[in-house]
Design an enzyme around this catalytic site. Structure first.
Site, PDB file in Angstrom:
ATOM      1  N   CYS A 162       0.806  -1.223   0.000  1.00 51.20           N
ATOM      2  CA  CYS A 162       0.000   0.000   0.000  1.00 51.20           C
ATOM      3  C   CYS A 162       0.839   1.272   0.000  1.00 51.20           C
ATOM      4  O   CYS A 162       0.334   2.353  -0.304  1.00 51.20           O
ATOM      5  CB  CYS A 162      -0.948   0.005   1.193  1.00 51.20           C
ATOM      6  SG  CYS A 162      -1.918  -1.513   1.343  1.00 51.20           S
ATOM      7  N   HIS A 195      -3.590   6.933   2.858  1.00 48.16           N
ATOM      8  CA  HIS A 195      -3.991   5.616   2.379  1.00 48.16           C
ATOM      9  C   HIS A 195      -5.335   5.266   2.991  1.00 48.16           C
ATOM     10  O   HIS A 195      -5.569   5.474   4.182  1.00 48.16           O
ATOM     11  CB  HIS A 195      -2.940   4.583   2.770  1.00 48.16           C
ATOM     12  CG  HIS A 195      -3.343   3.173   2.502  1.00 48.16           C
ATOM     13  ND1 HIS A 195      -3.888   2.772   1.298  1.00 48.16           N
ATOM     14  CD2 HIS A 195      -3.310   2.062   3.283  1.00 48.16           C
ATOM     15  CE1 HIS A 195      -4.151   1.481   1.347  1.00 48.16           C
ATOM     16  NE2 HIS A 195      -3.818   1.029   2.547  1.00 48.16           N
ATOM     17  N   ASN A 251     -10.063  -0.588   0.608  1.00 43.63           N
ATOM     18  CA  ASN A 251      -8.602  -0.534   0.524  1.00 43.63           C
ATOM     19  C   ASN A 251      -8.158  -1.072  -0.836  1.00 43.63           C
ATOM     20  O   ASN A 251      -8.333  -2.252  -1.126  1.00 43.63           O
ATOM     21  CB  ASN A 251      -8.008  -1.368   1.664  1.00 43.63           C
ATOM     22  CG  ASN A 251      -6.489  -1.351   1.696  1.00 43.63           C
ATOM     23  OD1 ASN A 251      -5.829  -0.977   0.737  1.00 43.63           O
ATOM     24  ND2 ASN A 251      -5.933  -1.781   2.811  1.00 43.63           N
TER      25      ASN A 251
END
Length: 328
Positions: free
Chosen positions: A115, A255, A285
């Site tokens: 990520c 994020h 996500n």
């Protein structure tokens, strides 16, 4: 940062059409909408079509970014695709994309930092340009996490979605562009978020398939503790390097992993919610795609103005983290 000032010249995003809602997941695993929303902030996520691979998502975002930058693919010198879901081990997704775009003179490679990958990619590409080695680079965060998600695991299947975000970066006027990067890793935390099967340690076999080792495994409690701490630390260190006070941040682009982690970051940086991009409710996500897609949405919505100071921060498997301060 030293050398040629480097910043964003164009930006684009792509999200698959299919939406997977919490109500649909209620029919698959023992969960419910209220539980998912209260603990994660997610209401739906996008899922790639059967014919779509990571390079397809990356291509759509890349085309938009090139148009936004008003350059053609054959002007690109470098393509970096940050992903943990490449089309295949090799050739890289970046090379597949280079061919499809017709970026004949561009070097191309994939980058694996989960990520945090998009920030890692920006740091790499901006270094090449700041040194005068390249003029234009295309940096993409793209992932199809639905392909590595176990939809019988109620702890992980509610979290992940698919998407892509892309930027073209190059020289910008003095005073603009990237002011700092903060990158880091703690490999001792690797077992908390991983896929065990399919590599050289545990090659694909009947045993790895039966053990579901080709899907994401996550120790949610440990990852949450890590993220809640490191997001604020990384953002503050990037601000320190840039010589920017947190009160000067016009927009935070974090994020999109968990709404509570985002809220903790806002508290740490003493920022109101209106100074933060939050779209986790609609996308979940998306790993490396989360930050660039969120930034692209903010630009589309007119939330980013010339001269704005933007802080981007993320964390991911590895464990890794990355943050950057950018003057738009």
């Amino acid at each position: 940062m030293n050398g040629i000032p480097v910043g964003v010249l164009g930006i684009g995003k792509y999200a698959p059409e299919r939406r997977l809602t919490n109500q649909e997941l209620e029919q698959v695993v023992e969960t419910n909408d209220e539980w998912i929303v209260s603990r994660t902030g997610i209401r739906e996520r996008r899922i790639a079509a059967e014919h779509e691979a990571t390079s397809d998502l990356a291509y759509e975002a890349a085309v938009k970014a090139l148009a936004s930058a008003n350059i053609t693919a054959d002007q690109l010198d470098l393509i970096i695709v940050a992903t943990i879901t490449p089309d295949m081990f090799f050739p890289s997704t970046a090379c597949i994309l280079q061919d499809r775009l017709g970026a004949k003179k561009a070097a191309a490679f994939d980058l694996s930092a989960a990520c945090s990958g998009f920030i890692y990619g920006l740091a790499n590409a901006s270094g090449f340009i700041a040194l005068g080695m390249y003029k234009y680079a295309l940096v993409i965060g793209a992932d199809t996490l639905s392909r590595i998600t176990d939809y019988t695991d109620r702890n992980t299947c509610v979290l992940f979605g698919d998407g892509a975000g892309a930027v073209v970066i190059g020289e910008v006027p003095e005073g603009r562009g990237f002011k700092s990067f903060e990158l880091g890793a703690d490999g001792s935390g690797g077992p908390h978020l991983r896929i065990q099967g399919g590599g050289s340690r545990q090659p694909s076999s009947d045993e790895t398939l039966a053990g579901k080792r080709h899907f994401i495994e996550m120790n949610g409690r440990e990852v949450f503790k890590f993220a809640a701490r490191i997001m604020g630390n990384a953002a503050e260190e990037a601000l320190r390097k840039a010589g920017v006070d947190k009160s000067e941040i016009d927009l935070l682009v974090p994020h999109q992993a968990n709404i509570r982690i985002i809220q903790a970051s806002l508290e740490r940086l003493e920022l109101p919610p209106e100074k933060c991009v939050i779209n986790i409710d609609r996308y979940g996500n998306m790993s490396a795609a989360s930050i660039p897609l969120a930034l692209a949405e903010a630009v589309e919505e007119g939330r980013v103005k010339e001269g704005d100071t933007i802080a981007m921060v993320g964390f991911g498997g590895g464990l890794t983290w990355g943050a950057s301060v950018l003057v738009w």
